[in-house]
Write a protein that holds these residues in place. Structure first.
Motif, PDB file in Angstrom:
ATOM      1  N   THR A 120      13.910  13.162 -21.218  1.00  0.00           N
ATOM      2  CA  THR A 120      14.597  12.743 -19.989  1.00  0.00           C
ATOM      3  C   THR A 120      15.862  13.548 -19.732  1.00  0.00           C
ATOM      4  O   THR A 120      16.274  13.712 -18.578  1.00  0.00           O
ATOM      5  CB  THR A 120      14.955  11.255 -20.042  1.00  0.00           C
ATOM      6  OG1 THR A 120      15.793  11.014 -21.180  1.00  0.00           O
ATOM      7  CG2 THR A 120      13.706  10.388 -20.144  1.00  0.00           C
ATOM      8  N   LYS A 122      18.996  12.896 -20.198  1.00  0.00           N
ATOM      9  CA  LYS A 122      20.078  12.153 -19.550  1.00  0.00           C
ATOM     10  C   LYS A 122      21.358  12.195 -20.380  1.00  0.00           C
ATOM     11  O   LYS A 122      21.320  12.157 -21.608  1.00  0.00           O
ATOM     12  CB  LYS A 122      19.657  10.696 -19.327  1.00  0.00           C
ATOM     13  CG  LYS A 122      18.480  10.535 -18.369  1.00  0.00           C
ATOM     14  CD  LYS A 122      18.130   9.067 -18.145  1.00  0.00           C
ATOM     15  CE  LYS A 122      16.955   8.923 -17.205  1.00  0.00           C
ATOM     16  NZ  LYS A 122      16.605   7.491 -16.943  1.00  0.00           N
ATOM     17  N   SER A 168      20.914  -0.994 -11.294  1.00  0.00           N
ATOM     18  CA  SER A 168      20.354   0.353 -11.156  1.00  0.00           C
ATOM     19  C   SER A 168      21.117   1.387 -11.966  1.00  0.00           C
ATOM     20  O   SER A 168      20.515   2.331 -12.507  1.00  0.00           O
ATOM     21  CB  SER A 168      20.340   0.765  -9.670  1.00  0.00           C
ATOM     22  OG  SER A 168      19.432  -0.033  -8.943  1.00  0.00           O
ATOM     23  N   ALA A 169      22.429   1.228 -12.075  1.00  0.00           N
ATOM     24  CA  ALA A 169      23.214   2.199 -12.833  1.00  0.00           C
ATOM     25  C   ALA A 169      22.790   2.206 -14.308  1.00  0.00           C
ATOM     26  O   ALA A 169      22.674   3.270 -14.927  1.00  0.00           O
ATOM     27  CB  ALA A 169      24.706   1.879 -12.714  1.00  0.00           C
ATOM     28  N   THR A 170      22.566   1.010 -14.862  1.00  0.00           N
ATOM     29  CA  THR A 170      22.100   0.936 -16.249  1.00  0.00           C
ATOM     30  C   THR A 170      20.714   1.534 -16.382  1.00  0.00           C
ATOM     31  O   THR A 170      20.438   2.316 -17.300  1.00  0.00           O
ATOM     32  CB  THR A 170      22.087  -0.532 -16.719  1.00  0.00           C
ATOM     33  OG1 THR A 170      23.413  -1.049 -16.692  1.00  0.00           O
ATOM     34  CG2 THR A 170      21.533  -0.645 -18.137  1.00  0.00           C
ATOM     35  N   LEU A 171      19.813   1.187 -15.467  1.00  0.00           N
ATOM     36  CA  LEU A 171      18.440   1.690 -15.530  1.00  0.00           C
ATOM     37  C   LEU A 171      18.388   3.199 -15.371  1.00  0.00           C
ATOM     38  O   LEU A 171      17.555   3.870 -15.993  1.00  0.00           O
ATOM     39  CB  LEU A 171      17.591   1.007 -14.463  1.00  0.00           C
ATOM     40  CG  LEU A 171      17.292  -0.473 -14.714  1.00  0.00           C
ATOM     41  CD1 LEU A 171      16.737  -1.129 -13.455  1.00  0.00           C
ATOM     42  CD2 LEU A 171      16.316  -0.640 -15.874  1.00  0.00           C
ATOM     43  N   ASP A 172      19.257   3.776 -14.556  1.00  0.00           N
ATOM     44  CA  ASP A 172      19.265   5.225 -14.365  1.00  0.00           C
ATOM     45  C   ASP A 172      19.696   5.962 -15.635  1.00  0.00           C
ATOM     46  O   ASP A 172      19.322   7.122 -15.838  1.00  0.00           O
ATOM     47  CB  ASP A 172      20.192   5.609 -13.209  1.00  0.00           C
ATOM     48  CG  ASP A 172      19.588   5.279 -11.846  1.00  0.00           C
ATOM     49  OD1 ASP A 172      18.358   5.101 -11.771  1.00  0.00           O
ATOM     50  OD2 ASP A 172      20.357   5.196 -10.861  1.00  0.00           O
ATOM     51  N   ARG A 173      20.484   5.312 -16.490  1.00  0.00           N
ATOM     52  CA  ARG A 173      20.889   5.918 -17.765  1.00  0.00           C
ATOM     53  C   ARG A 173      19.881   5.651 -18.888  1.00  0.00           C
ATOM     54  O   ARG A 173      19.957   6.256 -19.956  1.00  0.00           O
ATOM     55  CB  ARG A 173      22.252   5.357 -18.201  1.00  0.00           C
ATOM     56  CG  ARG A 173      23.429   5.791 -17.345  1.00  0.00           C
ATOM     57  CD  ARG A 173      24.696   5.050 -17.787  1.00  0.00           C
ATOM     58  NE  ARG A 173      24.929   5.204 -19.216  1.00  0.00           N
ATOM     59  CZ  ARG A 173      25.630   4.335 -19.964  1.00  0.00           C
ATOM     60  NH1 ARG A 173      26.132   3.243 -19.396  1.00  0.00           N
ATOM     61  NH2 ARG A 173      25.810   4.546 -21.249  1.00  0.00           N
ATOM     62  N   THR A 174      18.938   4.770 -18.638  1.00  0.00           N
ATOM     63  CA  THR A 174      18.012   4.350 -19.680  1.00  0.00           C
ATOM     64  C   THR A 174      17.007   5.450 -20.011  1.00  0.00           C
ATOM     65  O   THR A 174      16.432   6.073 -19.112  1.00  0.00           O
ATOM     66  CB  THR A 174      17.270   3.077 -19.245  1.00  0.00           C
ATOM     67  OG1 THR A 174      18.225   2.026 -19.040  1.00  0.00           O
ATOM     68  CG2 THR A 174      16.261   2.640 -20.296  1.00  0.00           C
ATOM     69  N   LYS A 204      10.165   4.471 -11.952  1.00  0.00           N
ATOM     70  CA  LYS A 204      11.190   4.619 -10.917  1.00  0.00           C
ATOM     71  C   LYS A 204      12.459   5.232 -11.483  1.00  0.00           C
ATOM     72  O   LYS A 204      13.108   6.075 -10.829  1.00  0.00           O
ATOM     73  CB  LYS A 204      11.492   3.257 -10.291  1.00  0.00           C
ATOM     74  CG  LYS A 204      12.579   3.296  -9.224  1.00  0.00           C
ATOM     75  CD  LYS A 204      12.827   1.909  -8.633  1.00  0.00           C
ATOM     76  CE  LYS A 204      13.926   1.948  -7.588  1.00  0.00           C
ATOM     77  NZ  LYS A 204      14.188   0.606  -7.003  1.00  0.00           N
ATOM     78  N   HIS A 205      12.836   4.821 -12.695  1.00  0.00           N
ATOM     79  CA  HIS A 205      14.118   5.252 -13.271  1.00  0.00           C
ATOM     80  C   HIS A 205      13.951   6.278 -14.387  1.00  0.00           C
ATOM     81  O   HIS A 205      14.932   6.612 -15.063  1.00  0.00           O
ATOM     82  CB  HIS A 205      14.883   4.028 -13.780  1.00  0.00           C
ATOM     83  CG  HIS A 205      15.262   3.054 -12.708  1.00  0.00           C
ATOM     84  ND1 HIS A 205      16.400   3.195 -11.947  1.00  0.00           N
ATOM     85  CD2 HIS A 205      14.656   1.924 -12.269  1.00  0.00           C
ATOM     86  CE1 HIS A 205      16.486   2.202 -11.077  1.00  0.00           C
ATOM     87  NE2 HIS A 205      15.436   1.413 -11.256  1.00  0.00           N
ATOM     88  N   ASP A 206      12.745   6.783 -14.573  1.00  0.00           N
ATOM     89  CA  ASP A 206      12.465   7.858 -15.515  1.00  0.00           C
ATOM     90  C   ASP A 206      12.906   7.523 -16.942  1.00  0.00           C
ATOM     91  O   ASP A 206      13.734   8.198 -17.537  1.00  0.00           O
ATOM     92  CB  ASP A 206      13.139   9.163 -15.064  1.00  0.00           C
ATOM     93  CG  ASP A 206      12.701  10.357 -15.916  1.00  0.00           C
ATOM     94  OD1 ASP A 206      11.594  10.316 -16.488  1.00  0.00           O
ATOM     95  OD2 ASP A 206      13.489  11.314 -16.025  1.00  0.00           O
TER      96      ASP A 206
END
Length: 408
Positions: A120, A122, A168-174, A204-206
């Protein structure tokens, strides 16, 4: 929506000691009130399948050979056949691209976050864990440099994490979401729509959804839905999902250290390269036992019958004292100890007065920043002993409950 609660420090696990180390400290110097009965470790005690010894003997010469990191063709083909049949996948699993043998599922669950972080790419990565949780999830995440965020799974949510509590901010970092069904220790089983929601979030959040299904064959009535089954119902795309399973619980072969991962082909290809340097191959005689075990359901059915007999017993013995209801799957009892002042206090009393050793639920869960712990009011009983030993243990636990009830 509210964001999930994070551990105080990035990449660290504040409960670094295992539950059993903490239990040893709790009971140090305390003598059991009766002859000891230990219901702590989830180590199956039922008989070994008959085919284990002869299969090892027939393949013993292969201990001289280095195995391929991808495993034998027979092993991968057998796993693919079993998965396709067990979860009604219609041939979705290809043994050449979807399967990787493991030295037990624990090894894979520890190492998987390294690959998730790499794939990912990230910054400030996050690994989401159910709370209570299996220790290797958090330890592997910490070593991979990911922040563990613990999602409470309380009874009011059916012992499942509340996915709506994630922002969403947490999920985007996951990078990784670990999820067990049936759950250890609560025995909760995720329905199809819950799995599908998790898969949708992963894509959705990769991030990668790591489905720990090692208790999938120990259930009360209905076979639990698996993540691959949910993916099949969504069109058959296996991207962003990996299922883990092993012979430890299914076949009473915890010491064999034989398991597998199945799912996302790109993840498997990258992980194969990683394991070729960082993890030992699975010996070919061990894989041969795996082929025999995943080709036979009779021993699994008998294993399940024995566990269900003990859960029938638990329901009869504990219902009056504790309002016990049986879990959907797994072989643990997650017993409410709130009337004793919580799981730690009840564990001490059970040892001192009844000689029964159990694990406080708080030792299996993470204490959040606000001081809450979803395991505080519980103890965990591993229903792994024979029926007579289990009966004696349950009757002692019920006696403590009856004594407490009489004094209230």
């Amino acid at each position: 929506m509210t964001s999930a609660k994070a551990a105080p420090q990035r990449g660290t696990d504040p409960e670094s000691a295992t539950a059993f180390e903490r239990l040893n400290i709790l009971l140090a110097g305390l003598e059991p009130g009766q002859d000891p009965i230990v219901l702590t470790v989830g180590e199956p005690r039922h008989a070994l399948p008959d085919f284990v010894a002869p299969t090892l003997a027939a393949n013993v010469d292969d201990f001289r050979r280095y195995p391929a990191i991808r495993g034998t063709d027979a092993f991968r083909q057998t796993i693919a056949k079993w998965l396709n049949k067990r979860f009604d996948l219609g041939g979705l699993i290809d043994p050449n691209i979807h399967i990787l043998p493991l030295n037990g599922s624990r090894e894979g669950l520890f190492n998987a976050t390294f690959i998730a972080c790499d794939m990912t790419g990230k910054e400030n990565p996050v690994a989401l864990l159910p709370n209570p949780y299996y220790h290797p999830y958090s330890l592997g995440a910490a070593r991979a440099g990911a922040q563990a965020i613990y999602l409470d799974a309380p009874e009011k949510n059916g012992f499942l994490p509340d996915l709506d509590a994630l922002d969403s901010a947490t999920l985007d970092r996951t990078v990784a979401f670990f999820f067990a069904s049936p759950a250890n220790p609560q025995g909760a089983v995720a329905p199809l729509d819950y799995w599908q929601r998790l898969i949708e979030l992963a894509r959705k959040h990769d991030f990668y959804l790591f489905a720990d299904e090692c208790y999938s064959e120990i259930y009360r009535h209905t076979p639990p839905t698996g993540v691959l089954e949910a993916a099949k119902a969504m069109g058959g795309d296996l991207s962003h999902i990996v299922a883990f399973n092993s012979l430890s619980k299914r076949s009473n072969l915890a010491g064999l250290r034989c398991g597998f991962a199945a799912g996302d082909p790109d993840f498997m290809a990258t992980w194969t390269t990683f394991r070729n340097s960082a993890a030992p191959q699975v010996p070919m005689p061990i894989q041969a036992v795996g082929v025999a075990a995943f080709s036979d359901e009779a021993h699994v059915e008998e294993n399940r019958r024995l566990y269900n007999e003990k859960f029938d017993l638990a329901e009869r013995v504990l219902s009056n004292s504790f309002g016990f209801t049986r879990p959907e799957g797994g072989f643990f009892v997650w017993l409410d100890a709130s009337r004793f002042g919580g799981g730690v206090e009840m564990a001490k009393r059970l040892w001192l007065e009844q000689g029964v050793k159990v694990v406080p639920g708080a030792y299996l869960a993470h204490t959040q920043a606000d001081g809450s712990n979803p395991g505080d009011n519980y103890i965990r009983l591993a229903m792994v002993e024979d029926i007579d030993t289990t009966r004696r243990a349950l009757e002692r636990i019920a006696a403590l409950g009856d004594e407490r009830g009489a004094g209230e």
